[in-house]
Scaffold this motif. Structure first.
Motif, PDB file in Angstrom:
ATOM      1  N   MET A   1       0.762  -0.899   0.120  1.00 38.88           N
ATOM      2  CA  MET A   1       0.085  -0.050  -0.009  1.00 38.88           C
ATOM      3  C   MET A   1       0.851   1.246   0.000  1.00 38.88           C
ATOM      4  SD  MET A   1      -2.240   1.329   2.705  1.00 38.88           S
ATOM      5  CE  MET A   1      -1.245   1.818   3.697  1.00 38.88           C
ATOM      6  N   THR A   2       0.934   1.756  -1.333  1.00 43.44           N
ATOM      7  CA  THR A   2       1.478   3.527  -0.620  1.00 43.44           C
ATOM      8  C   THR A   2       1.078   4.574   0.123  1.00 43.44           C
ATOM      9  OG1 THR A   2       1.654   3.532  -3.862  1.00 43.44           O
ATOM     10  CG2 THR A   2       2.100   5.123  -2.713  1.00 43.44           C
ATOM     11  N   MET A   3       2.158   4.635   1.432  1.00 42.47           N
ATOM     12  CA  MET A   3       1.788   5.724   2.324  1.00 42.47           C
ATOM     13  C   MET A   3       1.943   6.661   1.979  1.00 42.47           C
ATOM     14  SD  MET A   3       3.136   3.341   5.555  1.00 42.47           S
ATOM     15  CE  MET A   3       2.321   4.135   6.859  1.00 42.47           C
ATOM     16  N   PHE A   4       2.644   7.227   0.805  1.00 47.50           N
ATOM     17  CA  PHE A   4       3.193   8.364   1.185  1.00 47.50           C
ATOM     18  C   PHE A   4       3.115   8.733  -0.009  1.00 47.50           C
ATOM     19  CE2 PHE A   4       5.070   7.184   4.772  1.00 47.50           C
ATOM     20  CZ  PHE A   4       4.725   7.892   5.891  1.00 47.50           C
ATOM     21  N   ASP A   5       2.948  10.641  -1.206  1.00 50.60           N
ATOM     22  CA  ASP A   5       3.449  10.866  -2.643  1.00 50.60           C
ATOM     23  C   ASP A   5       4.827  10.818  -2.406  1.00 50.60           C
ATOM     24  OD1 ASP A   5       0.744  10.609  -3.509  1.00 50.60           O
ATOM     25  OD2 ASP A   5       0.242  12.627  -2.693  1.00 50.60           O
ATOM     26  N   LYS A   6       5.332  11.420  -1.417  1.00 51.25           N
ATOM     27  CA  LYS A   6       6.931  12.188  -1.413  1.00 51.25           C
ATOM     28  C   LYS A   6       7.578  12.124  -0.304  1.00 51.25           C
ATOM     29  CE  LYS A   6       9.488  15.453  -3.436  1.00 51.25           C
ATOM     30  NZ  LYS A   6      10.232  16.987  -3.528  1.00 51.25           N
ATOM     31  N   ILE A   7       8.795  10.416  -1.021  1.00 47.93           N
ATOM     32  CA  ILE A   7       9.733  10.708   1.122  1.00 47.93           C
ATOM     33  C   ILE A   7      11.218  11.812   0.464  1.00 47.93           C
ATOM     34  CG2 ILE A   7      10.669   9.471   2.348  1.00 47.93           C
ATOM     35  CD1 ILE A   7       8.712   6.887   2.227  1.00 47.93           C
ATOM     36  N   ALA A   8      11.561  12.405   1.054  1.00 45.98           N
ATOM     37  CA  ALA A   8      12.581  12.243   0.883  1.00 45.98           C
ATOM     38  C   ALA A   8      14.105  12.037   2.192  1.00 45.98           C
ATOM     39  CB  ALA A   8      13.061  14.100   1.152  1.00 45.98           C
ATOM     40  N   LEU A   9      14.309  11.429   1.293  1.00 44.89           N
ATOM     41  CA  LEU A   9      15.308  10.727   2.331  1.00 44.89           C
ATOM     42  C   LEU A   9      17.622  12.157   2.305  1.00 44.89           C
ATOM     43  CD1 LEU A   9      15.467   7.251   0.618  1.00 44.89           C
ATOM     44  CD2 LEU A   9      14.875   8.148   2.902  1.00 44.89           C
ATOM     45  N   ILE A  10      17.386  12.539   3.446  1.00 46.86           N
ATOM     46  CA  ILE A  10      19.031  13.491   3.394  1.00 46.86           C
ATOM     47  C   ILE A  10      19.779  12.499   3.999  1.00 46.86           C
ATOM     48  CG2 ILE A  10      18.936  15.799   3.951  1.00 46.86           C
ATOM     49  CD1 ILE A  10      16.828  15.438   2.263  1.00 46.86           C
ATOM     50  N   GLY A  11      20.842  12.121   2.471  1.00 46.59           N
ATOM     51  CA  GLY A  11      21.948  11.542   3.265  1.00 46.59           C
ATOM     52  C   GLY A  11      21.691  10.084   3.002  1.00 46.59           C
ATOM     53  N   ILE A  12      22.668   9.019   2.120  1.00 45.87           N
ATOM     54  CA  ILE A  12      21.598   8.432   1.331  1.00 45.87           C
ATOM     55  C   ILE A  12      23.132   7.403   0.872  1.00 45.87           C
ATOM     56  CG2 ILE A  12      22.880   9.416  -0.292  1.00 45.87           C
ATOM     57  CD1 ILE A  12      19.850   6.800  -1.081  1.00 45.87           C
ATOM     58  N   GLY A  13      23.411   6.921   3.208  1.00 42.02           N
ATOM     59  CA  GLY A  13      24.586   6.204   2.887  1.00 42.02           C
ATOM     60  C   GLY A  13      24.077   4.312   3.459  1.00 42.02           C
ATOM     61  N   LEU A  14      24.648   3.627   4.245  1.00 40.12           N
ATOM     62  CA  LEU A  14      24.075   2.295   4.680  1.00 40.12           C
ATOM     63  C   LEU A  14      22.457   2.557   4.904  1.00 40.12           C
ATOM     64  CD1 LEU A  14      24.536  -1.252   5.484  1.00 40.12           C
ATOM     65  CD2 LEU A  14      25.020   0.209   7.745  1.00 40.12           C
ATOM     66  N   ILE A  15      22.004   3.846   6.239  1.00 40.21           N
ATOM     67  CA  ILE A  15      20.971   3.719   6.509  1.00 40.21           C
ATOM     68  C   ILE A  15      19.831   3.874   5.762  1.00 40.21           C
ATOM     69  CG2 ILE A  15      18.716   4.335   8.160  1.00 40.21           C
ATOM     70  CD1 ILE A  15      21.114   1.842   9.793  1.00 40.21           C
ATOM     71  N   GLY A  16      20.259   5.272   4.608  1.00 39.47           N
ATOM     72  CA  GLY A  16      19.406   5.976   3.541  1.00 39.47           C
ATOM     73  C   GLY A  16      19.159   5.127   2.438  1.00 39.47           C
ATOM     74  N   SER A  17      20.379   3.642   2.155  1.00 35.51           N
ATOM     75  CA  SER A  17      19.890   3.509   1.242  1.00 35.51           C
ATOM     76  C   SER A  17      18.633   2.432   1.035  1.00 35.51           C
ATOM     77  CB  SER A  17      21.292   3.112   0.087  1.00 35.51           C
ATOM     78  OG  SER A  17      22.166   2.297   0.997  1.00 35.51           O
ATOM     79  N   SER A  18      19.292   1.676   2.386  1.00 35.44           N
ATOM     80  CA  SER A  18      18.232   0.268   2.914  1.00 35.44           C
ATOM     81  C   SER A  18      16.921   0.862   2.890  1.00 35.44           C
ATOM     82  CB  SER A  18      18.798   0.283   3.639  1.00 35.44           C
ATOM     83  OG  SER A  18      20.165  -0.701   4.223  1.00 35.44           O
ATOM     84  N   ILE A  19      16.592   2.398   2.927  1.00 38.66           N
ATOM     85  CA  ILE A  19      15.202   2.706   3.552  1.00 38.66           C
ATOM     86  C   ILE A  19      14.836   2.730   2.002  1.00 38.66           C
ATOM     87  CG2 ILE A  19      13.578   4.358   4.164  1.00 38.66           C
ATOM     88  CD1 ILE A  19      15.414   5.730   6.692  1.00 38.66           C
ATOM     89  N   ALA A  20      15.567   3.228   1.101  1.00 38.61           N
ATOM     90  CA  ALA A  20      14.975   3.449  -0.704  1.00 38.61           C
ATOM     91  C   ALA A  20      14.486   1.768  -0.254  1.00 38.61           C
ATOM     92  CB  ALA A  20      15.892   4.452  -0.919  1.00 38.61           C
ATOM     93  N   LEU A  21      15.623   1.519  -0.634  1.00 38.58           N
ATOM     94  CA  LEU A  21      15.095  -0.131  -0.685  1.00 38.58           C
ATOM     95  C   LEU A  21      14.049  -0.806  -0.386  1.00 38.58           C
ATOM     96  CD1 LEU A  21      18.823  -1.453  -1.520  1.00 38.58           C
ATOM     97  CD2 LEU A  21      17.467  -0.912  -3.310  1.00 38.58           C
ATOM     98  N   GLY A  22      14.529  -0.460   0.919  1.00 35.97           N
ATOM     99  CA  GLY A  22      13.020  -1.006   1.646  1.00 35.97           C
ATOM    100  C   GLY A  22      11.602  -0.258   0.758  1.00 35.97           C
ATOM    101  N   VAL A  23      11.572   0.942   0.886  1.00 28.12           N
ATOM    102  CA  VAL A  23      10.292   2.141   0.322  1.00 28.12           C
ATOM    103  C   VAL A  23       9.463   1.578  -1.123  1.00 28.12           C
ATOM    104  CG1 VAL A  23       9.878   4.251  -0.155  1.00 28.12           C
ATOM    105  CG2 VAL A  23      10.817   3.723   1.646  1.00 28.12           C
ATOM    106  N   ARG A  24      11.175   1.081  -1.915  1.00 28.36           N
ATOM    107  CA  ARG A  24      11.073   0.267  -3.005  1.00 28.36           C
ATOM    108  C   ARG A  24      10.415  -0.744  -3.303  1.00 28.36           C
ATOM    109  NH1 ARG A  24      11.474   5.212  -7.112  1.00 28.36           N
ATOM    110  NH2 ARG A  24      13.414   4.824  -7.580  1.00 28.36           N
ATOM    111  N   GLN A  25      10.753  -1.431  -2.404  1.00 30.97           N
ATOM    112  CA  GLN A  25      10.686  -3.118  -2.361  1.00 30.97           C
ATOM    113  C   GLN A  25       8.750  -3.031  -1.992  1.00 30.97           C
ATOM    114  OE1 GLN A  25      12.117  -6.209   0.516  1.00 30.97           O
ATOM    115  NE2 GLN A  25      12.832  -7.016  -1.037  1.00 30.97           N
ATOM    116  N   ASN A  26       8.268  -2.507  -1.299  1.00 27.23           N
ATOM    117  CA  ASN A  26       7.025  -1.928  -0.653  1.00 27.23           C
ATOM    118  C   ASN A  26       6.414  -1.021  -0.897  1.00 27.23           C
ATOM    119  OD1 ASN A  26       7.329  -4.946   1.992  1.00 27.23           O
ATOM    120  ND2 ASN A  26       9.437  -3.078   2.049  1.00 27.23           N
TER     121      ASN A  26
END
Ligand code: NAP
Length: 302
Positions: A1-26
């Motif tokens: 289920m799409t929860m948000f229209d837009k998510i902004a990630l400030i910083g894209i290291g280990l944690i930021g990129s893992s969130i990005a991948l999880g957001v995409r996957q789900n």
């Protein structure tokens, strides 16, 4: 289920990129905007297709975002928040992933514009690797994410952020920021300090060669080196911002270490055996709680 229209990630290291991948996957957002400091990091994020829009200027990334997550070292949060605050839309949730919470709450709360929901968070998941390539979508699966909302923050916003972390696979716990800092001081921060110390001491020994320390590391030393390989900037900031809780736990640790030193000195085998039996049971409890796998030698292949 799409929860948000837009998510902004400030910083894209280990944690930021893992969130990005999880957001995409789900499929949790229609659009992911990414901001980071260095062009090379931004290029890596683009190559990995972690987002939909990419910026070196963080204010451009937060415009129209419904959820903004600070994924940079804790020491950068204050300046970044000051800079982006005027561009955050009313009704948005601003959160972070920093490993320290009382400091973040104290520094950021006064900077939050009216109508923006600020909810500090800490996903208790990580590895010793850094940067966009280090991320993986299952990083948060089965791990705890602590939220430390101020009492005035909207309950609905806390519910939404809890759902977000649950959708990334985490178990969510709401906690007071000071208590969070004490818990992580003993479960994470002091263990890192001990690992940094033992690896530092071993590397400076005069009567045992560095090459021998490396060659015979499987005796236990190498398990400390994994932790001691963690990101230097991130951990510098942790010790600068969670000073009181770390010192409180370190004092207890040093008291107990002195007792152990005495037991070794006087040959108190009973004391040593009792402690080692108790600590073995703690490892079993961690495995039973699903926070570690039941494999000898951490599942390493021989
Ligand atoms: P990381 O892999 O080193 O990534 C850090 C990111 O922050 C990079 O995008 C980096 O950008 C950016 N950054 C660094 N300094 C900056 C500055 N001065 N201004 C703007 N951006 C800056 O770090 P991480 O492991 O993802 O950690 C990020 C946060 O997660 C930290 O607050 C940490 O406490 C928390 N955390 C980490 C773990 C863990 O085990 N690693 C676990 C839980 C929580 P550039 O490459 O462009 O400089």
């Amino acid at each position: 289920m799409t929860m948000f229209d837009k998510i902004a990630l400030i910083g894209i290291g280990l944690i930021g990129s893992s969130i990005a991948l999880g957001v995409r996957q789900n499929n949790l957002a229609k659009h992911i905007s990414i901001a980071t400091r260095k062009q090379s990091t931004l290029d890596e994020a683009k190559e990995l297709n972690l987002g939909d829009s990419y910026f070196l200027d963080s204010k451009k990334a937060v415009i129209d975002a419904d959820l903004i997550i600070l994924c940079t070292p804790v020491g950068t949060f204050e300046n970044i928040t000051k800079y982006i605050a005027p561009f955050i839309k009313r009704g948005a949730i601003l959160t972070d992933v920093g490993s320290v919470k009382a400091y973040v709450q104290d520094k950021l709360l006064p900077l939050i514009p009216a109508g923006v929901h600020f909810i500090p968070a800490h996903p208790m998941a990580g590895t010793e690797f850094s940067g966009p390539k280090a991320g993986f979508a299952s990083l948060f699966t089965g791990r705890w994410c602590m939220l430390t909302p101020d009492e005035n923050v909207s309950e609905d916003a806390v519910k939404i952020l809890s759902e977000f972390w649950q959708n990334l696979g985490s178990n969510v716990e709401i906690m007071d920021a000071q208590h969070h800092d004490l818990v992580v001081a003993i479960t994470s921060h002091v263990p890192h300090l001990i690992a940094y110390n033992i690896v530092g001491t071993a590397s400076e020994l005069e009567d045992v060669a560095k090459s021998e320390v490396i060659k015979y590391s499987a005796g236990g030393f190498r398990d400390f080196t994994r932790i001691a390989a963690s990101d230097p900037i991130m951990w510098r900031d942790v010790f600068l911002t969670n000073r009181d809780a770390v010192l409180e736990m370190l004092e207890k640790f040093l008291r107990d270490l002195a007792k152990l030193q005495r037991a070794v000195e006087i040959g108190d085998g009973d004391m040593l055996e009792k402690l080692f039996t108790r600590t073995r049971a703690i490892r079993r409890s961690i495995i039973e709680a699903g926070q570690e796998v039941d494999a000898p030698d951490f599942g390493r292949k021989k």
